[in-house]
Design a protein around this motif. Sequence first.
Motif, PDB file in Angstrom:
ATOM      1  N   SER A 261       7.362   3.306  18.751  1.00 17.23           N
ATOM      2  CA  SER A 261       6.947   2.128  18.367  1.00 17.23           C
ATOM      3  C   SER A 261       6.551   1.759  16.955  1.00 17.23           C
ATOM      4  O   SER A 261       6.810   0.917  16.632  1.00 17.23           O
ATOM      5  CB  SER A 261       5.722   1.838  19.241  1.00 17.23           C
ATOM      6  N   PHE A 262       6.156   2.763  16.388  1.00 11.55           N
ATOM      7  CA  PHE A 262       5.812   2.675  14.984  1.00 11.55           C
ATOM      8  C   PHE A 262       7.194   2.379  14.072  1.00 11.55           C
ATOM      9  O   PHE A 262       7.264   1.595  13.387  1.00 11.55           O
ATOM     10  CB  PHE A 262       5.174   3.851  14.275  1.00 11.55           C
ATOM     11  N   ALA A 263       8.300   3.114  14.508  1.00 14.53           N
ATOM     12  CA  ALA A 263       9.674   2.923  13.909  1.00 14.53           C
ATOM     13  C   ALA A 263      10.179   1.474  14.326  1.00 14.53           C
ATOM     14  O   ALA A 263      10.617   0.916  13.266  1.00 14.53           O
ATOM     15  CB  ALA A 263      10.342   4.182  14.183  1.00 14.53           C
ATOM     16  N   THR A 264       9.927   1.122  15.264  1.00 17.86           N
ATOM     17  CA  THR A 264      10.500  -0.290  15.842  1.00 17.86           C
ATOM     18  C   THR A 264       9.503  -1.304  14.954  1.00 17.86           C
ATOM     19  O   THR A 264      10.421  -2.306  14.418  1.00 17.86           O
ATOM     20  CB  THR A 264      10.361  -0.411  17.354  1.00 17.86           C
ATOM     21  N   GLN A 265       8.408  -1.151  14.910  1.00 18.42           N
ATOM     22  CA  GLN A 265       7.766  -2.276  14.191  1.00 18.42           C
ATOM     23  C   GLN A 265       7.943  -2.195  12.614  1.00 18.42           C
ATOM     24  O   GLN A 265       7.995  -3.126  11.920  1.00 18.42           O
ATOM     25  CB  GLN A 265       6.333  -2.063  14.428  1.00 18.42           C
ATOM     26  N   ALA A 266       8.431  -0.940  12.018  1.00 16.73           N
ATOM     27  CA  ALA A 266       8.761  -1.029  10.814  1.00 16.73           C
ATOM     28  C   ALA A 266      10.157  -1.521  10.460  1.00 16.73           C
ATOM     29  O   ALA A 266      10.162  -2.408   9.554  1.00 16.73           O
ATOM     30  CB  ALA A 266       8.894   0.452  10.272  1.00 16.73           C
ATOM     31  N   ALA A 267      10.988  -1.314  11.497  1.00 12.12           N
ATOM     32  CA  ALA A 267      12.232  -2.172  11.385  1.00 12.12           C
ATOM     33  C   ALA A 267      11.990  -3.524  11.256  1.00 12.12           C
ATOM     34  O   ALA A 267      12.693  -4.137  10.675  1.00 12.12           O
ATOM     35  CB  ALA A 267      13.244  -1.418  12.434  1.00 12.12           C
ATOM     36  N   ASN A 268      11.290  -3.777  12.355  1.00 11.62           N
ATOM     37  CA  ASN A 268      10.966  -5.408  12.532  1.00 11.62           C
ATOM     38  C   ASN A 268      10.412  -6.260  11.238  1.00 11.62           C
ATOM     39  O   ASN A 268      10.587  -7.131  10.908  1.00 11.62           O
ATOM     40  CB  ASN A 268      10.143  -5.648  13.748  1.00 11.62           C
ATOM     41  N   ALA A 269       9.380  -5.352  10.531  1.00 16.28           N
ATOM     42  CA  ALA A 269       8.924  -5.794   9.274  1.00 16.28           C
ATOM     43  C   ALA A 269       9.810  -5.605   8.123  1.00 16.28           C
ATOM     44  O   ALA A 269       9.646  -6.540   7.051  1.00 16.28           O
ATOM     45  CB  ALA A 269       7.712  -4.837   8.869  1.00 16.28           C
ATOM     46  N   ASN A 270      10.917  -5.111   8.498  1.00 20.06           N
ATOM     47  CA  ASN A 270      12.098  -5.101   7.146  1.00 20.06           C
ATOM     48  C   ASN A 270      13.152  -6.048   7.756  1.00 20.06           C
ATOM     49  O   ASN A 270      14.273  -5.813   7.000  1.00 20.06           O
ATOM     50  CB  ASN A 270      12.801  -3.810   7.115  1.00 20.06           C
TER      51      ASN A 270
END
Length: 120
Positions: free
Chosen positions: A88-97
């Motif tokens: 989930s952390f990685a998914t949110q990081a991708a979304n933030a990018n």
Amino acid sequence: MVSFWNTITGNDMSADLKAYAKRIDQLPAGYPEAWAQMQAALMSGMNVSASFTGRDLMPVFAGLVDYLEEAAGDGLLIDDALGTDPASFATQAANANGIPLLLEKMGAQLNRHVHLKLGR
């Protein structure tokens, strides 16, 4: 010419991912496992709507590796750095990018089709 060939075949991305894996392997216990979960979450295509080649994910991977190295350098446990769900952390990081979440993309597509059918 070699650079062009590597870009076309994706060899440059494979080399980058191998280099990231080597960097992650130097980190404390828990970090490599979390990295594997984050990679799987982003590359599966089930969480984010990346491009077909996945090339737009490479800056996200670079940022995640940098973050993990910094967190390990600060002495943080993996749960303190990422929470209990690395995927989930990685998914949110991708979304933030700027990489849209798959559900958001599918929802927008559904809304467009409904509006077309309703004539709006």
